[in-house]
Every structure is written in structure tokens, then in C-alpha cells.
Design an enzyme around this catalytic site. Sequence first.
Site, short mmCIF file in Angstrom:
data_model
loop_
_atom_site.label_atom_id
_atom_site.label_comp_id
_atom_site.label_asym_id
_atom_site.label_seq_id
_atom_site.Cartn_x
_atom_site.Cartn_y
_atom_site.Cartn_z
N SER A 142 0.97 -1.35 0.11
CA SER A 142 0.18 0.02 0.05
C SER A 142 1.29 1.26 0.46
CB SER A 142 -0.99 -0.08 1.39
OG SER A 142 -1.09 1.27 1.20
N TYR A 155 -1.38 -0.79 10.33
CA TYR A 155 -2.09 -1.67 9.33
C TYR A 155 -0.35 -0.81 8.18
CZ TYR A 155 -4.01 -0.96 4.19
OH TYR A 155 -3.98 -1.73 3.06
N1 LIG Z 1 -8.65 -0.59 -2.07
C1 LIG Z 1 -7.68 -0.32 -1.91
O1 LIG Z 1 -7.67 1.33 -2.25
C2 LIG Z 1 -6.15 -0.50 -1.32
C3 LIG Z 1 -5.26 0.71 -1.11
C4 LIG Z 1 -3.93 -0.29 -0.75
C5 LIG Z 1 -3.53 -0.81 -0.30
N2 LIG Z 1 -4.85 -2.28 -0.63
C6 LIG Z 1 -5.14 -3.76 -0.24
O2 LIG Z 1 -4.87 -4.25 -1.28
C7 LIG Z 1 -5.51 -5.39 -0.40
C8 LIG Z 1 -6.70 -5.96 -1.25
O3 LIG Z 1 -7.41 -5.06 -0.49
P1 LIG Z 1 -8.78 -4.86 -1.70
O4 LIG Z 1 -8.99 -3.66 -0.62
O5 LIG Z 1 -8.91 -5.62 -2.49
O6 LIG Z 1 -9.81 -5.35 -0.65
P2 LIG Z 1 -10.86 -5.97 0.10
O7 LIG Z 1 -11.65 -6.36 1.81
O8 LIG Z 1 -11.80 -6.59 -1.32
O9 LIG Z 1 -9.66 -7.62 -0.13
C9 LIG Z 1 -9.35 -8.12 0.71
C10 LIG Z 1 -9.89 -9.96 1.10
O10 LIG Z 1 -9.46 -10.56 2.07
C11 LIG Z 1 -9.82 -11.05 2.44
N3 LIG Z 1 -9.41 -11.80 3.44
C12 LIG Z 1 -9.14 -10.38 4.22
N4 LIG Z 1 -8.92 -11.51 6.21
C13 LIG Z 1 -8.37 -12.72 5.37
C14 LIG Z 1 -7.82 -13.91 5.99
N5 LIG Z 1 -7.88 -14.16 6.95
N6 LIG Z 1 -8.13 -15.03 4.94
C15 LIG Z 1 -7.89 -14.81 3.82
N7 LIG Z 1 -8.81 -13.47 3.09
C16 LIG Z 1 -8.86 -12.83 3.90
C17 LIG Z 1 -11.30 -9.99 2.12
O11 LIG Z 1 -12.39 -11.18 3.14
C18 LIG Z 1 -11.10 -10.02 0.97
O12 LIG Z 1 -11.79 -10.95 0.49
C19 LIG Z 1 -5.14 -5.66 0.36
O13 LIG Z 1 -4.11 -6.01 1.51
C20 LIG Z 1 -5.31 -4.48 1.11
O14 LIG Z 1 -4.29 -3.43 2.34
C21 LIG Z 1 -5.98 -1.88 -0.69
#
Ligand SMILES: NC(=O)c1ccc[n+]([C@@H]2O[C@H](COP(=O)([O-])OP(=O)(O)OC[C@H]3O[C@@H](n4cnc5c(N)ncnc54)[C@H](O)[C@@H]3O)[C@@H](O)[C@H]2O)c1
Length: 261
Positions: A142, A155
Site C-alpha cells: 500500500s 496497518y
Molecule cells: N482498496 C484500496 O484502496 C487499497 C489501497 C492500498 C492497498 N490495498 C491492499 O489491497 C489488498 C486487497 O484489498 P482490497 O482493497 O481488495 O479489499 P477487499 O476487502 O475487497 O479484499 C480483501 C480480501 O481479503 C480477504 N481476507 C481478509 N482476511 C482474510 C484472511 N484472514 N484470510 C483470507 N482472506 C482474507 C477479505 O475477505 C477480502 O476478500 C489488501 O492487502 C489491502 O491492504 C488496498
Amino acid sequence: MTHDFTGKAMAVTGSSGIGLGAALYLARSGARVFLAGIDTVMNDKAAALAAGEGLAVSLHHVDVADEASVRGWADQIAAETDTLHGLVNAAGQQSFGTAETTRPAEWDQAIAVNLRSCYLTSHCLYPMLKAAGGAAVVHVSSVQGHNNQDNVLAYAVAKGGVHALTRAMAVDCAKDAIRVNSISPGSIRTPLLEFSASQLAVGGKSIDDMIGKFGASHPIGRVGTTEETGSLIAYLCSDAAGFITGADLRIDGGLTAQLCI
Ligand SMILES: NC(=O)c1ccc[n+]([C@@H]2O[C@H](COP(=O)([O-])OP(=O)(O)OC[C@H]3O[C@@H](n4cnc5c(N)ncnc54)[C@H](O)[C@@H]3O)[C@@H](O)[C@H]2O)c1
């Protein structure tokens, strides 16, 4: 740019948002994808979406923070293939708090889901990645691993740790022809971003209002999409990125390039 993953097996964590976007992108490019998620509703939705397009994506109920669960996933994959050409770690969880307010259990959970999981999947799937004779790992970090807003202590530490893990793995894994990179997204529209927006929405603002506000803070003027992150992840997994390892690529609409003065 498109890449051909025909005949290649890929493991992806996170059955919604960025993980699902990557899985669909890779499967549309010919890959057989093993997609892991903890949320059964999201897993079912992802399975239906992939089936609707006739894509080779199987859903696996996995807790990436739990060693036995990740080992079970590795066993399920090993029952179907000897080799994996890619691993994408996109499962994650937002957490809020400062050193004063974050409870030890919340710290442990944030580190387990966002950082330790990236090591754990890499460890458990390593034999199949090594057997491919040319594989790629992409960890989803991130922008908060580079610079961070207030109130996201655990985080931010986890995401900074993902950058260190990426460098260390890249150095160690090169001998086995495994490249290891990370991506650092800015705001990408996913269920996680919508959750953050709902936490920050005050004074009658809607989630869409808040996401519009997030977008306006990026020089490009909008938040990103999971197609855009999927495309970058596929590039890093492809032969086109054959000389890239140990890198972190920001996909943030210029967010971290600007000085807020
Ligand atoms: N969306 C953003 O703006 C953003 C920005 C920077 C980084 N990220 C990172 O991207 C990654 C994906 O996030 P996203 O935005 O797609 O969110 P999201 O919530 O759609 O996806 C995260 C997924 O991880 C799953 N998850 C959570 N805990 C889990 C576990 N213990 N075992 C298995 N699965 C688990 C959730 O059920 C979900 O499906 C994350 O690491 C997040 O930190 C997202």
C-alpha cells in the site's frame, strides 16, 4: 498490454477487490487460478462471476493468517498441479488506531493478515513455485507502507514490512528463478475502500461522496480500478517483467508524488 498465461497455474489470495480483479485478469489471459478467500459470501460471488465467463478459477476457503489453513490450501493445489507460475498475495484487512489506542490483539491481527500471510503462503507454496522453473510472486502492499495518514499504525507497519519482505525474498529466491515484487496502490474502489469511506463519512456524506473526495486527492483526480491493479499484477507475473525483481511499483494516480504544502 495483454499477456499469455495459457497452461500456467496461479495462486491468488483475496476473493474480492484487488485479489478478485487479479484472478479474473489472469484467468482471462489463459491461467488456471486457485483463488483463496475467508468470506464464503465473497467466495460464492467470485465463483459465480468466473463461472459466468467460463473461466478456470476455483475458490478455496482459506484463512491466510492460519498455518494449517494455508497448508491445506497448498495440499489442494498440489492435488491438481505440480507447478505454480505465480502467487499473488492480495488478502488483507484495514485497521485503525494509534500506539495509544491499538490493543495488542488488534496489532497481532493486522500483522498476521497483512504481513505474516505473505510469508506463510510463500513458504507453503514454495515447492510448487520452485518446480515451475520460472515463477513470480506479487505482494499487494500500500502507499501507506511508504507514507501514511494518521491513525493507521499497525496497518502501516504491516505494509512497510511487506516492502522489506519483498526485497529479502527477491534476493533469496532468485536462485530458484522466482521473481518477487510488490505493488503499492493508492485508493482503489473495492469493498475495503468502501469500508474505509463508511468509517470516515460524517455530516450526511455518502460512501460515494467520500470516494469522490479520496479520488480528488490523487493528482489523476479519481480512485483506481481493480482492472488497473489486475493489469499491473499480470504484467509483473509475465515474462515481459523478466528482469524485474525486488521492486515496489506504485499504482497511486500520483498520490505519493505530490507535496502537500
Ligand atoms: N482498496 C484500496 O484502496 C487499497 C489501497 C492500498 C492497498 N490495498 C491492499 O489491497 C489488498 C486487497 O484489498 P482490497 O482493497 O481488495 O479489499 P477487499 O476487502 O475487497 O479484499 C480483501 C480480501 O481479503 C480477504 N481476507 C481478509 N482476511 C482474510 C484472511 N484472514 N484470510 C483470507 N482472506 C482474507 C477479505 O475477505 C477480502 O476478500 C489488501 O492487502 C489491502 O491492504 C488496498
